[in-house]
Design an enzyme around this catalytic site. Structure first.
Site, PDB file in Angstrom:
ATOM      1  N   ASP A  34     -68.616 -69.646  54.980  1.00 25.75           N
ATOM      2  CA  ASP A  34     -68.311 -70.888  55.687  1.00 25.75           C
ATOM      3  C   ASP A  34     -69.191 -72.011  55.153  1.00 25.75           C
ATOM      4  O   ASP A  34     -68.772 -73.161  55.063  1.00 25.75           O
ATOM      5  CB  ASP A  34     -68.599 -70.741  57.192  1.00 25.75           C
ATOM      6  CG  ASP A  34     -67.582 -69.847  57.869  1.00 25.75           C
ATOM      7  OD1 ASP A  34     -66.698 -69.326  57.167  1.00 25.75           O
ATOM      8  OD2 ASP A  34     -67.691 -69.667  59.092  1.00 25.75           O
ATOM      9  N   TYR A  37     -67.881 -73.348  51.964  1.00 21.01           N
ATOM     10  CA  TYR A  37     -66.660 -74.083  52.261  1.00 21.01           C
ATOM     11  C   TYR A  37     -67.001 -75.454  52.860  1.00 21.01           C
ATOM     12  O   TYR A  37     -66.469 -76.483  52.436  1.00 21.01           O
ATOM     13  CB  TYR A  37     -65.812 -73.271  53.248  1.00 21.01           C
ATOM     14  CG  TYR A  37     -64.629 -74.027  53.807  1.00 21.01           C
ATOM     15  CD1 TYR A  37     -63.414 -74.060  53.120  1.00 21.01           C
ATOM     16  CD2 TYR A  37     -64.718 -74.716  55.019  1.00 21.01           C
ATOM     17  CE1 TYR A  37     -62.338 -74.767  53.623  1.00 21.01           C
ATOM     18  CE2 TYR A  37     -63.648 -75.419  55.525  1.00 21.01           C
ATOM     19  CZ  TYR A  37     -62.455 -75.445  54.828  1.00 21.01           C
ATOM     20  OH  TYR A  37     -61.393 -76.141  55.335  1.00 21.01           O
ATOM     21  N   ASP A  38     -67.916 -75.457  53.837  1.00 24.45           N
ATOM     22  CA  ASP A  38     -68.300 -76.720  54.477  1.00 24.45           C
ATOM     23  C   ASP A  38     -68.872 -77.699  53.453  1.00 24.45           C
ATOM     24  O   ASP A  38     -68.664 -78.905  53.555  1.00 24.45           O
ATOM     25  CB  ASP A  38     -69.319 -76.475  55.596  1.00 24.45           C
ATOM     26  CG  ASP A  38     -68.673 -75.816  56.815  1.00 24.45           C
ATOM     27  OD1 ASP A  38     -67.454 -75.947  56.979  1.00 24.45           O
ATOM     28  OD2 ASP A  38     -69.401 -75.165  57.586  1.00 24.45           O
ATOM     29  N   GLU A 114     -73.277 -75.870  74.103  1.00 22.06           N
ATOM     30  CA  GLU A 114     -72.718 -74.518  74.234  1.00 22.06           C
ATOM     31  C   GLU A 114     -72.829 -73.780  72.916  1.00 22.06           C
ATOM     32  O   GLU A 114     -72.881 -74.414  71.861  1.00 22.06           O
ATOM     33  CB  GLU A 114     -71.208 -74.601  74.538  1.00 22.06           C
ATOM     34  CG  GLU A 114     -70.870 -75.241  75.842  1.00 22.06           C
ATOM     35  CD  GLU A 114     -69.354 -75.415  76.019  1.00 22.06           C
ATOM     36  OE1 GLU A 114     -68.582 -75.142  75.074  1.00 22.06           O
ATOM     37  OE2 GLU A 114     -68.968 -75.831  77.120  1.00 22.06           O
ATOM     38  N   LYS A 116     -71.441 -72.145  69.680  1.00 19.47           N
ATOM     39  CA  LYS A 116     -70.199 -72.299  68.933  1.00 19.47           C
ATOM     40  C   LYS A 116     -69.800 -70.898  68.508  1.00 19.47           C
ATOM     41  O   LYS A 116     -70.468 -70.263  67.688  1.00 19.47           O
ATOM     42  CB  LYS A 116     -70.409 -73.201  67.719  1.00 19.47           C
ATOM     43  CG  LYS A 116     -69.166 -73.339  66.872  1.00 19.47           C
ATOM     44  CD  LYS A 116     -69.288 -74.496  65.918  1.00 19.47           C
ATOM     45  CE  LYS A 116     -68.455 -74.305  64.673  1.00 19.47           C
ATOM     46  NZ  LYS A 116     -67.173 -73.639  64.846  1.00 19.47           N
ATOM     47  N   ASP A 118     -67.907 -67.994  66.725  1.00 18.78           N
ATOM     48  CA  ASP A 118     -67.212 -67.832  65.447  1.00 18.78           C
ATOM     49  C   ASP A 118     -66.070 -66.840  65.644  1.00 18.78           C
ATOM     50  O   ASP A 118     -66.174 -65.667  65.319  1.00 18.78           O
ATOM     51  CB  ASP A 118     -68.205 -67.322  64.391  1.00 18.78           C
ATOM     52  CG  ASP A 118     -67.616 -67.422  62.996  1.00 18.78           C
ATOM     53  OD1 ASP A 118     -66.584 -68.095  62.826  1.00 18.78           O
ATOM     54  OD2 ASP A 118     -68.185 -66.814  62.068  1.00 18.78           O
ATOM     55  N   ARG A 137     -53.942 -72.120  67.099  1.00 12.33           N
ATOM     56  CA  ARG A 137     -54.030 -73.551  66.822  1.00 12.33           C
ATOM     57  C   ARG A 137     -52.907 -74.027  65.900  1.00 12.33           C
ATOM     58  O   ARG A 137     -52.369 -75.102  66.051  1.00 12.33           O
ATOM     59  CB  ARG A 137     -55.372 -73.893  66.175  1.00 12.33           C
ATOM     60  CG  ARG A 137     -55.379 -75.371  65.786  1.00 12.33           C
ATOM     61  CD  ARG A 137     -56.737 -75.965  65.482  1.00 12.33           C
ATOM     62  NE  ARG A 137     -57.713 -75.024  65.109  1.00 12.33           N
ATOM     63  CZ  ARG A 137     -58.940 -74.975  65.620  1.00 12.33           C
ATOM     64  NH1 ARG A 137     -59.286 -75.834  66.539  1.00 12.33           N
ATOM     65  NH2 ARG A 137     -59.788 -74.075  65.211  1.00 12.33           N
ATOM     66  N   GLU A 180     -61.782 -69.072  72.477  1.00 10.35           N
ATOM     67  CA  GLU A 180     -61.985 -68.383  71.216  1.00 10.35           C
ATOM     68  C   GLU A 180     -61.833 -66.881  71.451  1.00 10.35           C
ATOM     69  O   GLU A 180     -62.399 -66.338  72.401  1.00 10.35           O
ATOM     70  CB  GLU A 180     -63.413 -68.711  70.760  1.00 10.35           C
ATOM     71  CG  GLU A 180     -63.627 -68.739  69.298  1.00 10.35           C
ATOM     72  CD  GLU A 180     -63.183 -70.045  68.611  1.00 10.35           C
ATOM     73  OE1 GLU A 180     -62.722 -70.994  69.283  1.00 10.35           O
ATOM     74  OE2 GLU A 180     -63.282 -70.066  67.382  1.00 10.35           O
ATOM     75  N   TYR A 232     -63.549 -72.413  76.858  1.00  7.11           N
ATOM     76  CA  TYR A 232     -64.497 -73.523  76.910  1.00  7.11           C
ATOM     77  C   TYR A 232     -63.850 -74.908  76.941  1.00  7.11           C
ATOM     78  O   TYR A 232     -64.555 -75.905  76.954  1.00  7.11           O
ATOM     79  CB  TYR A 232     -65.439 -73.473  75.709  1.00  7.11           C
ATOM     80  CG  TYR A 232     -64.699 -73.314  74.384  1.00  7.11           C
ATOM     81  CD1 TYR A 232     -63.860 -74.322  73.920  1.00  7.11           C
ATOM     82  CD2 TYR A 232     -64.815 -72.160  73.623  1.00  7.11           C
ATOM     83  CE1 TYR A 232     -63.161 -74.179  72.737  1.00  7.11           C
ATOM     84  CE2 TYR A 232     -64.123 -72.014  72.425  1.00  7.11           C
ATOM     85  CZ  TYR A 232     -63.306 -73.013  72.001  1.00  7.11           C
ATOM     86  OH  TYR A 232     -62.601 -72.870  70.846  1.00  7.11           O
ATOM     87  N   LYS A 300     -71.371 -81.495  73.643  1.00  9.23           N
ATOM     88  CA  LYS A 300     -70.252 -82.256  74.226  1.00  9.23           C
ATOM     89  C   LYS A 300     -70.787 -83.277  75.220  1.00  9.23           C
ATOM     90  O   LYS A 300     -71.614 -82.925  76.071  1.00  9.23           O
ATOM     91  CB  LYS A 300     -69.304 -81.310  74.973  1.00  9.23           C
ATOM     92  CG  LYS A 300     -68.696 -80.248  74.095  1.00  9.23           C
ATOM     93  CD  LYS A 300     -67.875 -79.248  74.898  1.00  9.23           C
ATOM     94  CE  LYS A 300     -67.326 -78.186  73.954  1.00  9.23           C
ATOM     95  NZ  LYS A 300     -66.612 -77.115  74.648  1.00  9.23           N
ATOM     96  N   LYS A 331     -74.145 -76.741  63.018  1.00  8.54           N
ATOM     97  CA  LYS A 331     -74.064 -75.356  62.541  1.00  8.54           C
ATOM     98  C   LYS A 331     -75.396 -74.876  61.981  1.00  8.54           C
ATOM     99  O   LYS A 331     -76.125 -75.648  61.356  1.00  8.54           O
ATOM    100  CB  LYS A 331     -72.949 -75.222  61.496  1.00  8.54           C
ATOM    101  CG  LYS A 331     -71.572 -75.356  62.141  1.00  8.54           C
ATOM    102  CD  LYS A 331     -70.428 -75.286  61.170  1.00  8.54           C
ATOM    103  CE  LYS A 331     -70.091 -73.891  60.743  1.00  8.54           C
ATOM    104  NZ  LYS A 331     -68.815 -73.842  59.988  1.00  8.54           N
ATOM    105  N   CYS A 425     -64.629 -49.040  29.908  1.00  9.86           N
ATOM    106  CA  CYS A 425     -64.989 -48.406  31.183  1.00  9.86           C
ATOM    107  C   CYS A 425     -66.393 -47.799  31.062  1.00  9.86           C
ATOM    108  O   CYS A 425     -66.667 -47.057  30.118  1.00  9.86           O
ATOM    109  CB  CYS A 425     -63.966 -47.330  31.517  1.00  9.86           C
ATOM    110  SG  CYS A 425     -64.437 -46.347  32.949  1.00  9.86           S
ATOM    111  N   CYS A 428     -65.710 -43.747  31.139  1.00  7.35           N
ATOM    112  CA  CYS A 428     -64.968 -42.974  30.134  1.00  7.35           C
ATOM    113  C   CYS A 428     -64.764 -43.744  28.831  1.00  7.35           C
ATOM    114  O   CYS A 428     -64.107 -43.255  27.918  1.00  7.35           O
ATOM    115  CB  CYS A 428     -63.613 -42.544  30.686  1.00  7.35           C
ATOM    116  SG  CYS A 428     -62.477 -43.926  30.905  1.00  7.35           S
ATOM    117  N   CYS A 443     -59.799 -49.905  34.545  1.00  2.13           N
ATOM    118  CA  CYS A 443     -59.807 -48.813  33.570  1.00  2.13           C
ATOM    119  C   CYS A 443     -58.419 -48.188  33.626  1.00  2.13           C
ATOM    120  O   CYS A 443     -58.009 -47.680  34.671  1.00  2.13           O
ATOM    121  CB  CYS A 443     -60.863 -47.768  33.934  1.00  2.13           C
ATOM    122  SG  CYS A 443     -60.672 -46.283  32.924  1.00  2.13           S
ATOM    123  N   CYS A 448     -59.697 -40.806  33.644  1.00  4.98           N
ATOM    124  CA  CYS A 448     -61.087 -41.260  33.786  1.00  4.98           C
ATOM    125  C   CYS A 448     -61.768 -40.426  34.879  1.00  4.98           C
ATOM    126  O   CYS A 448     -61.285 -40.387  36.020  1.00  4.98           O
ATOM    127  CB  CYS A 448     -61.124 -42.743  34.153  1.00  4.98           C
ATOM    128  SG  CYS A 448     -62.763 -43.304  34.650  1.00  4.98           S
TER     129      CYS A 448
END
Ligand code: IVH
Length: 687
Positions: A34, A37-38, A114, A116, A118, A137, A180, A232, A300, A331, A425, A428, A443, A448
């Site tokens: 995450d 990504y963020d 609160e 968060k 996940d 969602r 959630e 929530y 909030k 976060k 490999c 082998c 392989c 193998c």
């Protein structure tokens, strides 16, 4: 950056984020943490803010990731289901407060802080106190109707607990309550263990498994996994929340609790941003004791009238509401540690995939000692330029296996050379081939030794033939003594072959041979699963066994026969056909049969053969049969019960309060029966 470079960077970020969104929201199998990504999203948002000309409505910063999947009926939210702005930065959190102070002209604003959670966001609708709908969602406006799955959650009341008191607030005619869905760590471990035994892919963390579970088409599978929920937030509410005594987030929490609904275990009611920051610190200290994975804090603005003053980002313009200005997610950065790579080892799997693993100088990370971290594949090693001897950052963001995030270049020893992924490999020496359209190196050698070992272990394992006494150690022993090479060899073993392996091993040898003999007639699906056909896990193997009833028939199945199976996509059908098209695989099947393997076909659907090959969907409450009883009767008569209606559904059996599945059946022209109609079918009456 020149303007062309900026444009290119923006385009690349958009494409990359969209690809990550697809993997995260639709497939519950993200490739990056995450945090990574963020960081991409933040970079894109900053570029778009600096170059407003390059901003675009279709940018991932302007929409919520879409989780809608095949096989579900869509449902519109009454009130858009937005997401939250998030930050990892205290200064940004303080800016959020400063904006609110300015907009509301008061500086000791009341906040609720609160955890968060996940998990997976869901919106529940209660009408006149009864749970009528649960929707994911989706794209924020419209999501997937997952009511049947959500109803399996034991801790979720199907009706609000209403006070028997004239002074108590009225019951809302309709209320959307957001929350959630999550899985506890222990439950995640339990299910992953079963996945492993069944030869199915593992989930990286509880969130992904919860998301994957919620999108199961079969509510029975969902019921067997203990999903939980925490609520929530508020969506649409009629009459207005204030008339029900809900005038603040803190009041919402109390009301939800009074209705008997599960709410966050711990929250903080505070005034001013310093107190918010203290609360976040307290949450950070205790978050690992909570039932759910907590990746941050949600701050909030408490009062609903103040929330209304600041409203939403994106509202007002043509674009949809994006995120509330009255809330902010802070976060927690994932746990990271620095350590050294001592070696890069390579693992060869049953399919021949060669996976690189970093062997680390042991380091303490998120409470455990980490010695190994995944390097994913050759492309990832090259992209990060990871070398043996490098100091690297490893990260554990709820995933089971820690990952190498990046190299600390400043600490790279001068003698450390670029890593060259082997072309052969490691076991082998056969030249590796690249998976078509993928990133794995494979392989290709069927003989193998490592592939053979892993295939045999799989074949004998609990989720396949389930041979008593034939665990990994014994498979290794038999292989190393040259007593077995292939699956059919197992059935040719004799007690005398085993006697030299162990001192006074007569009983052991006899037991093992008996154990193998006893499984000659194992269920057909176990054998199919044991063959290790790509894409075919236990569930698909059961479908194949039910449909074809023998290995010979399966081997002769056409692509067309295979795609007809409910739940089989083209990819699976092609994988099965391609496997049997390989002469060595056909020879393996023939040899297994010649060696005495005689798999048992699924029970004949004798009296009720009318349902053989038929897929039925149950919806609503039947007058006398419970859902489980109805499903058992259908299965005993050779039919299959599915969780969702599609063109391949033969009948929908609808009882009282049947919902969207009934609508879908009607819209697709699928025949609808009541309980009497089902009983008629079961007793062989043709319709
Ligand atoms: S309130 C208008 N409170 O995190 C949106 N969300 O990253 C209000 N989440 O979209 C959301 N815990 O799915 C809220 N205590 C909490 C939450 C929470 C987890 C989720 C939610 C949200 C996402 C944002």
């Amino acid at each position: 950056m020149t303007s062309v470079e900026t444009q290119e960077r923006i385009a690349r970020l958009r494409a990359e984020i969209a690809a990550h969104d697809e993997r995260y929201y639709r497939h519950a199998r993200p490739e990056v943490s995450d945090y990574a990504y963020d960081a991409l999203k933040q970079e894109l948002a900053e570029l778009e803010a600096r170059f407003p000309d390059l901003a675009a409505v279709e940018s991932p910063t302007q929409r919520v990731g879409d989780d809608r999947a095949e096989g579900f009926v869509r449902a519109k939210h009454r009130l858009a289901m937005t997401t939250l702005d998030n930050t990892y930065d205290e200064a940004e959190l303080r800016e959020f407060h400063a904006r609110l102070v300015k907009a509301i002209a008061a500086d000791d604003l009341a906040y609720t802080v609160e955890p968060k959670i996940d998990g997976v966001a869901v919106s529940l609708t209660y009408e006149h106190g009864k749970l009528t709908r649960a929707v994911t969602r989706g794209d924020g406006e419209e999501g997937d109707d997952v009511t049947a799955n959500v109803r399996t959650i034991r801790g979720l009341p199907k009706a609000l607990r209403l006070a028997d008191d004239l002074l108590a607030p009225a019951t809302p005619d309709l209320i959307e309550i957001r929350g959630e869905i999550f899985l506890r760590e222990a439950e995640f471990q339990r299910i992953n263990q079963l996945q492993e035994e069944a030869g199915e892919a593992l989930y990286a963390n509880p969130r992904n498994l919860a998301a994957g579970t919620l999108k199961q088409l079969d509510a029975k599978v969902v019921a067997a996994r203990h999903l939980e929920i925490v609520l929530y937030g508020l969506g649409a509410c009629e009459p207005a929340p204030e008339t029900l005594g809900i005038d603040a987030q803190s009041a919402l929490q109390s009301q939800l609790r009074a209705w008997g609904l599960p709410v966050v275990e711990k929250s903080w009611a505070v005034r001013g941003i310093d107190a918010v920051w203290t609360a976040i610190g307290e949450l950070d200290a205790l978050r690992r004791t909570l039932a759910y994975a907590t990746d941050g804090a949600v701050v909030k603005l408490d009062r609903l009238d103040q929330q209304a003053v600041v409203g939403y980002r994106g509202a007002g313009q043509a674009a949809r509401k994006l995120s509330p200005r009255w809330a902010c997610a802070y976060k927690f950065a994932p746990d990271r540690a620095e350590t050294r790579i001592n070696a890069i080892s390579l693992q060869v799997g049953r399919t021949g995939a060669v996976t690189p693993v970093a062997e680390l100088e042991p380091v303490l990370l998120a409470g455990t000692t980490v010695k190994r971290a995944t390097l994913h594949n050759a492309d990832e090693i090259a992209r990060k330029d990871v070398r043996v001897g490098d100091t690297v950052l490893v990260e554990k963001a709820g995933e089971i296996i820690p990952a190498v995030v990046e190299v600390v270049l400043a600490k790279r020893p001068p003698e450390c050379a670029a890593y060259v992924f082997p072309t052969a490999c490691p076991v082998c020496s056969t030249p590796l081939v690249r998976e078509t359209g993928g990133v794995k190196w494979l392989c290709p050698n069927a003989a193998c030794p490592e592939k053979v070992r892993r295939k045999l272990e799989h074949f004998a394992s609990k989720s396949c033939l389930d041979i008593d006494g034939l665990g990994e150690e014994v498979v290794d022993l038999l292989l190393s003594r040259g007593l077995i090479r292939t699956m059919p060899d197992l059935f040719r073993l004799k007690v005398e072959d085993l006697l030299p392996l162990k001192k006074s091993g007569e009983v052991w040898a006899a037991n093992l041979i008996n154990g193998i003999a006893a499984r000659r007639t194992a269920d057909l699906w176990r054998v199919i699963h044991g063959l290790g056909i790509p894409q075919v896990g236990a569930a698909a193997a059961k479908d194949l066994a039910r449909r074809f009833r023998s290995l010979e028939a399966l081997a002769g199945a056409s692509l067309n026969d295979l795609v007809q199976i409910d739940g089989f996509g083209e990819k699976t059908a092609e994988a099965v056909r391609a496997w049997f098209d390989i002469p060595a695989n056909r020879a393996l099947v023939d040899e297994l049969l010649a060696a005495g393997l005689a798999p048992s076909s699924p029970a004949e659907a004798s009296a009720g053969a009318a349902l053989a090959g038929k897929t039925l969907v149950l919806t609503g409450t039947l007058p006398t049969l419970s859902r489980d009883e109805a499903a058992a009767l259908i299965e005993a008569a050779g039919g299959k019960v599915s969780g969702s209606v599609s063109r391949k559904t033969h009948y929908v059996v609808a009882g009282e309060e049947a919902g969207s599945k009934l609508d879908k059946a009607r819209s697709l022209g699928v025949p609808v029966l009541d309980e009497a109609g089902l009983r008629g079918l079961l007793s062989g009456d043709a319709l």
